[in-house]
Design a protein around this motif. Structure first.
Motif, PDB file in Angstrom:
ATOM      1  N   ASP A   5      11.454  64.067  32.646  1.00 40.44           N
ATOM      2  CA  ASP A   5      12.036  62.872  31.806  1.00 40.44           C
ATOM      3  C   ASP A   5      13.287  62.689  31.339  1.00 40.44           C
ATOM      4  O   ASP A   5      13.902  61.814  31.246  1.00 40.44           O
ATOM      5  N   TYR A  61      19.367  61.798  36.351  1.00 38.97           N
ATOM      6  CA  TYR A  61      18.921  61.472  37.657  1.00 38.97           C
ATOM      7  C   TYR A  61      19.902  60.876  38.575  1.00 38.97           C
ATOM      8  O   TYR A  61      20.718  60.273  37.985  1.00 38.97           O
ATOM      9  N   LYS A 112      13.726  57.307  40.302  1.00 40.76           N
ATOM     10  CA  LYS A 112      12.923  57.405  39.085  1.00 40.76           C
ATOM     11  C   LYS A 112      11.536  56.905  39.450  1.00 40.76           C
ATOM     12  O   LYS A 112      10.307  57.552  38.823  1.00 40.76           O
ATOM     13  N   PRO A 131      14.305  65.986  39.897  1.00 31.61           N
ATOM     14  CA  PRO A 131      15.684  65.031  39.964  1.00 31.61           C
ATOM     15  C   PRO A 131      16.682  66.273  40.802  1.00 31.61           C
ATOM     16  O   PRO A 131      16.630  67.293  40.141  1.00 31.61           O
TER      17      PRO A 131
END
Length: 264
Positions: free
Chosen positions: A169, A173, A230, A249
């Motif tokens: 997280d 990205y 995402k 990513p």
């Protein structure tokens, strides 16, 4: 960053199975010393006093690697040695320039150390000894395996000594995700179907291959937008066929390097 998955090798080359995360875990769960007595890697398990002396874990650490380094480059760097595993170390989703290499036996480590400060491309590479725990902790970071801890502690490790790795997280990205752990027979159509609920660019789905044409178990998928990439992360660790697939990513540069290597 490419190749962080590493490779499991037998004598003389890359194995057909590239299932490194699970193989590493099985090796570490089955025995703390998986060095084998192969041609150049033999060892004497008994000390001068007649007592059993377990062999040192046959791993070295590399530092100063080019940032476009792949596992194949490391195989070439240690040409002639019997490599069991290569782990390229990432930090915050980017290759750090460091790697761990596990050999088939302690004697091979001695040969590997002789290549300290030899060049890979324009950079000289440091090769030095390290501890088994250093390698295990790096594997824990890579495969989110929480059962690895110092061997001087018995039972469940206290929370302060368990490092949990869930940084996806926090990664930066782009429109591209990397898939890892794919079946080696996977087809582009299966990947498209896997992401059927998301907007992908179908002609930008690339299944990565080694120079010999065999699949690595990785692929790169470009989405319509960063937000769509995402959103697609909800598919992380879902299955294609009998394999669960990890999503990460990625970047356009990483995807291009993988595509270029596949054409070689």
């Amino acid at each position: 960053m490419y190749g962080s998955r590493g490779a499991m090798l037998g004598s003389g080359g890359v194995s057909d199975g590239y299932e490194v995360g699970s193989k590493r875990q099985r090796m570490m769960e089955s025995t703390p010393y998986f060095a084998v007595n192969s041609g150049m890697g033999g060892y004497q398990p008994y000390g001068y006093g007649g007592g059993y002396q377990p062999p040192a874990f046959p791993v070295v650490r590399l530092r100063g690697l080019p940032f476009n380094c792949t596992d194949i480059d490391i195989f070439k760097f240690f040409a002639g040695l019997d490599i069991v595993d290569v782990l390229l170390v990432n930090k915050n989703g980017r290759f750090s320039g460091e790697a761990f290499v596990v050999f088939a036996g302690s004697m091979q480590v001695e040969f590997a150390l002789q290549r300290d400060r030899q060049n890979m491309g324009r950079r000289y590479v440091e090769v030095f000894r390290c501890k088994r725990q250093d390698y295990y902790h790096a594997v824990a970071s890579e495969v989110n395996y929480e059962g690895i801890y110092d061997n001087d502690f018995h039972g469940s490790p206290p929370p302060s000594r368990v490092k949990r790795f869930n940084d996806k997280d926090q990664m930066e990205y782009t429109e591209i995700l990397k898939l890892r752990g794919l079946p080696f027979s996977v087809k582009k159509s299966e990947i498209v179907e896997f992401f059927r609920d998301f907007k992908i660019i179908e002609d930008r789905v690339h299944i990565a291959c080694r120079p010999d044409g065999k699949a690595t178990g990785e692929a790169y998928v470009e989405f319509d937008s960063v937000d769509e990439a995402k959103r697609a992360m909800c598919k992380d660790k879902m299955t294609i066929g009998s394999r669960y697939v990890e999503l990460f990513p990625s970047t356009p540069d990483e995807a291009r390097r993988a595509e270029s290597r596949s054409r070689q």
